[in-house]
Design a protein around this motif. Structure first.
Motif, PDB file in Angstrom:
ATOM      1  N   ASN A 239     -13.066  18.293  22.250  1.00  0.00           N
ATOM      2  CA  ASN A 239     -12.269  17.064  22.424  1.00  0.00           C
ATOM      3  C   ASN A 239     -13.039  15.808  22.039  1.00  0.00           C
ATOM      4  OD1 ASN A 239     -11.280  18.777  25.289  1.00  0.00           O
ATOM      5  ND2 ASN A 239      -9.793  18.291  23.697  1.00  0.00           N
ATOM      6  N   HIS A 240     -13.894  15.926  21.039  1.00  0.00           N
ATOM      7  CA  HIS A 240     -14.752  14.790  20.687  1.00  0.00           C
ATOM      8  C   HIS A 240     -14.390  14.276  19.294  1.00  0.00           C
ATOM      9  CE1 HIS A 240     -18.106  12.123  21.145  1.00  0.00           C
ATOM     10  NE2 HIS A 240     -18.866  12.692  20.218  1.00  0.00           N
ATOM     11  N   SER A 241     -13.206  13.668  19.192  1.00  0.00           N
ATOM     12  CA  SER A 241     -12.788  13.060  17.938  1.00  0.00           C
ATOM     13  C   SER A 241     -12.283  11.653  18.222  1.00  0.00           C
ATOM     14  CB  SER A 241     -11.711  13.892  17.242  1.00  0.00           C
ATOM     15  OG  SER A 241     -10.608  14.113  18.091  1.00  0.00           O
ATOM     16  N   ALA A 242     -12.527  10.753  17.302  1.00  0.00           N
ATOM     17  CA  ALA A 242     -12.218   9.334  17.510  1.00  0.00           C
ATOM     18  C   ALA A 242     -10.876   8.978  16.897  1.00  0.00           C
ATOM     19  CB  ALA A 242     -13.318   8.475  16.882  1.00  0.00           C
ATOM     20  N   PRO A 243     -10.076   8.166  17.589  1.00  0.00           N
ATOM     21  CA  PRO A 243      -8.824   7.693  16.989  1.00  0.00           C
ATOM     22  C   PRO A 243      -9.116   6.926  15.697  1.00  0.00           C
ATOM     23  CG  PRO A 243      -8.980   7.064  19.311  1.00  0.00           C
ATOM     24  CD  PRO A 243     -10.324   7.579  18.916  1.00  0.00           C
ATOM     25  N   LYS A 244      -8.209   7.010  14.748  1.00  0.00           N
ATOM     26  CA  LYS A 244      -8.405   6.293  13.486  1.00  0.00           C
ATOM     27  C   LYS A 244      -7.873   4.869  13.643  1.00  0.00           C
ATOM     28  CE  LYS A 244      -7.768   6.531   8.495  1.00  0.00           C
ATOM     29  NZ  LYS A 244      -9.209   6.291   8.267  1.00  0.00           N
ATOM     30  N   LEU A 245      -8.775   3.916  13.655  1.00  0.00           N
ATOM     31  CA  LEU A 245      -8.394   2.517  13.803  1.00  0.00           C
ATOM     32  C   LEU A 245      -8.145   1.892  12.431  1.00  0.00           C
ATOM     33  CD1 LEU A 245     -10.919   1.379  16.563  1.00  0.00           C
ATOM     34  CD2 LEU A 245      -8.613   2.296  16.836  1.00  0.00           C
ATOM     35  N   SER A 246      -7.314   0.863  12.434  1.00  0.00           N
ATOM     36  CA  SER A 246      -6.950   0.193  11.189  1.00  0.00           C
ATOM     37  C   SER A 246      -8.145  -0.554  10.599  1.00  0.00           C
ATOM     38  CB  SER A 246      -5.816  -0.799  11.448  1.00  0.00           C
ATOM     39  OG  SER A 246      -6.272  -1.834  12.313  1.00  0.00           O
ATOM     40  N   ALA A 247      -8.017  -0.926   9.325  1.00  0.00           N
ATOM     41  CA  ALA A 247      -9.096  -1.652   8.650  1.00  0.00           C
ATOM     42  C   ALA A 247      -9.378  -2.976   9.332  1.00  0.00           C
ATOM     43  CB  ALA A 247      -8.726  -1.871   7.188  1.00  0.00           C
ATOM     44  N   VAL A 248      -8.321  -3.669   9.804  1.00  0.00           N
ATOM     45  CA  VAL A 248      -8.546  -4.965  10.439  1.00  0.00           C
ATOM     46  C   VAL A 248      -9.267  -4.788  11.771  1.00  0.00           C
ATOM     47  CG1 VAL A 248      -6.288  -5.064  11.619  1.00  0.00           C
ATOM     48  CG2 VAL A 248      -7.500  -7.180  11.053  1.00  0.00           C
ATOM     49  N   ASN A 249      -8.962  -3.716  12.517  1.00  0.00           N
ATOM     50  CA  ASN A 249      -9.685  -3.472  13.761  1.00  0.00           C
ATOM     51  C   ASN A 249     -11.142  -3.118  13.491  1.00  0.00           C
ATOM     52  OD1 ASN A 249      -8.088  -4.021  16.016  1.00  0.00           O
ATOM     53  ND2 ASN A 249      -6.983  -2.075  15.851  1.00  0.00           N
ATOM     54  N   MET A 250     -11.375  -2.383  12.431  1.00  0.00           N
ATOM     55  CA  MET A 250     -12.759  -2.073  12.066  1.00  0.00           C
ATOM     56  C   MET A 250     -13.529  -3.355  11.728  1.00  0.00           C
ATOM     57  SD  MET A 250     -13.198   1.119  12.493  1.00  0.00           S
ATOM     58  CE  MET A 250     -14.755   1.373  11.626  1.00  0.00           C
ATOM     59  N   GLU A 251     -12.876  -4.278  11.050  1.00  0.00           N
ATOM     60  CA  GLU A 251     -13.517  -5.552  10.717  1.00  0.00           C
ATOM     61  C   GLU A 251     -13.770  -6.372  11.970  1.00  0.00           C
ATOM     62  OE1 GLU A 251     -15.450  -8.215   8.433  1.00  0.00           O
ATOM     63  OE2 GLU A 251     -14.668  -6.264   7.784  1.00  0.00           O
ATOM     64  N   ARG A 252     -12.834  -6.356  12.895  1.00  0.00           N
ATOM     65  CA  ARG A 252     -13.015  -7.093  14.150  1.00  0.00           C
ATOM     66  C   ARG A 252     -14.232  -6.587  14.912  1.00  0.00           C
ATOM     67  NH1 ARG A 252      -6.590  -6.386  15.317  1.00  0.00           N
ATOM     68  NH2 ARG A 252      -5.879  -8.306  14.281  1.00  0.00           N
TER      69      ARG A 252
END
Length: 376
Positions: A239-252
Motif C-alpha cells: 500500500n505504498h503508492s503516492a496519489p498523482k498530483l497535478s502539475a500546478v500542485n507539484m509546482e506549488r
C-alpha cells in the motif's frame, strides 16, 4: 498469550479498534460493517473472526449469537464506532438531523440483546457540542437504562504513542460492578517522548509522485522502536503508492519548506479560492510538516489542499502506508480496494495503539478478565 476475553466489533471498518483489543490479548469473534471493501480488509487481517456485511439495521442479535457461538450475557466486550461524519468538527452542517447521527441507537439495540459485560463506544470529540450535549446524554441514558454504568472521556491519541494529533471520545460501560478507569498517558511530558512523523515513516522507501513502490524493501533497518513494532518480521512494504498530483500542485510544493504551508506559495500559484484568504486562515492547508512534528489528524483522504499531508522530504502526498503508520496500523495490514477506498479505511479507523490502551484499561478494572496483558 492466553485469551483475556472475547470481543465483537460493530461498525468495524478495517478493524483498528479490534486490532488494539487483539494486541491486548482479546479474541475477536466477529465484525460488522456496511462497507464491504473495508470488510475484505477486516476479514484478511482478522482470520479468526467472522465478518458480517450489510446495514446495521438489518443485523439481528440472533445472527451474532449464531456466528459467535455465545449465549446472551457471555460476550466480554462489545466495541464499536458508529459512523461519525454527522458529528465531525470537519462537517460544518453537523447535527442531530444527519441520518448517520442516530446509528448509536442500533449499537444500543445490539447491546440489549447480547448483554455483553463491557461496552466501548468511540466517536469524534465534536460529539460533545451537538445539541448542547444532548447526544452525550442520550447515549448515557440509553446505556443506564440497559443496566450499565457508563463514563466518557476525550482521549488524545498522541498520549499513547500514536504519531498524530487526534482527539476521540470514548464511552466505557459495564454491568458487572467493576470500576471504570481510562488509560493513563504513556507519552508526553515526563513520560516517554512523543512519537514523531519521522519516527514513524523514515524507514519507508522513497516514492515518486503518482508512482507505486508495492513489494519494495524497506529503505533502512528500523531506526525507532515504533518502526520495529509495526514492521515485526515483514521484509517488504504494501500500500505504498503516492496519489498523482497535478502539475500546478507539484509546482506549488516546490515553494513549501519544512514547517511551511500555503502561505509560502507565490500568490499567482495559489488556488483562486485561497487568493482571498487571510494569512491566519487554513493554517494546515498545503502543509509540509517538520520531521519532528506530530501528524495532523489523518482524514479519509490525504489531500494536500485540505491539510498538512505533504511528505517531509519528497514533493508528493503521503501514501496509504504512511497514513497507516501515522494511525499505528501494523505493516501486516494490507488494505483492499481502490486507493481512494484504502485512504477511507485508514482515516475512519481508531488507531490500534489507542485501542490497545483502552483494552488494557478494561483488563485492569475487571478481575474476571485474565491478568495476562499484552506487552505495551
Amino acid at each position: 498469550m492466553s485469551r483475556v476475553g472475547t470481543v465483537v466489533d460493530l461498525f468495524c471498518g478495517a478493524g483498528g479498534l479490534s486490532e488494539g483489543f487483539r494486541q491486548a490479548g482479546f479474541e475477536v469473534l466477529a465484525g460488522s460493517d456496511f462497507d464491504d471493501i473495508a470488510g475484505r480488509t477486516f476479514a484478511a487481517t482478522h482470520p479468526e473472526a467472522t465478518f458480517i456485511g450489510g446495514r446495521i439495521q438489518d443485523l439481528s442479535v440472533q445472527r451474532l449469537l449464531n456466528v459467535t457461538g455465545l449465549a446472551p450475557g457471555e460476550l466480554d466486550v462489545l466495541v464499536g464506532g458508529p459512523p461519525c461524519q454527522g458529528y465531525s468538527v470537519y462537517n460544518h452542517n453537523r447535527g442531530v438531523d444527519d441520518p448517520r447521527a442516530g446509528l448509536f441507537r442500533e449499537y444500543l439495540r445490539i447491546v440489549e440483546g447480547l448483554r455483553p459485560k463491557w461496552l466501548v463506544m468511540e466517536n469524534v470529540s465534536g460529539l460533545t457540542s451537538i445539541a448542547n450535549g444532548g447526544i452525550i446524554r442520550e447515549i448515557q441514558d440509553g446505556m443506564n437504562a440497559l443496566g450499565y454504568e457508563v463514563e466518557f472521556k476525550i482521549l488524545k491519541a498522541e498520549d499513547f504513542g500514536v504519531p498524530q494529533e487526534r482527539r476521540r471520545i470514548f464511552f466505557i460501560a459495564n454491568r458487572v460492578g467493576a470500576p471504570i478507569r481510562f488509560p493513563s498517558p504513556t507519552h508526553g511530558e515526563n513520560l516517554k517522548p512523543l512519537v514523531t512523523i519521522w519516527d514513524a515513516i523514515s524507514d519507508l522507501p522513497p516514492v515518486e509522485n503518482g508512482a507505486s513502490e508495492e513489494g519494495q524493501r524497506y529503505r533502512t533497518a528500523p531506526t525507532h522502536p515504533f518502526q520495529a513494532e509495526l514492521r515485526s518480521n515483514r521484509k517488504t512494504v504494501s500500500n505504498h503508492s503516492a496519489p498523482k498530483l497535478s502539475a500546478v500542485n507539484m509546482e506549488r510544493m516546490k515553494h513549501i519548506p519544512s514547517g511551511g504551508s500555503w502561505r509560502d506559495i507565490p500568490f499567482e500559484l495559489l488556488p483562486e479560492g485561497m487568493k482571498k484568504a487571510k494569512r491566519s486562515d487554513h493554517t494546515k492547508r498545503y502543509g509540509r510538516p517538520r520531521k519532528s512534528d506530530l501528524a495532523c489528524t489523518i482524514l479519509t483522504k490525504c489531500d494536500v489542499h485540505w491539510g498538512a499531508y505533504i511528505h517531509p522530504e519528497q514533493n508528493r502526498a503521503l501514501t496509504v502506508r504512511e497514513a497507516a503508520r501515522l494511525q499505528s496500523f501494523p505493516d501486516s495490514f494490507v488494505f483492499y480496494g481502490s486507493k481512494t477506498e484504502q485512504y477511507v479505511q485508514v482515516g475512519n479507523a481508531v488507531p490500534p495503539l489507542l485501542g490497545r490502551a483502552v483494552a488494557n484499561a478494561l483488563i485492569s478494572c475487571d478481575e474476571s478478565l485474565s491478568q495476562e496483558k499484552a506487552v505495551a
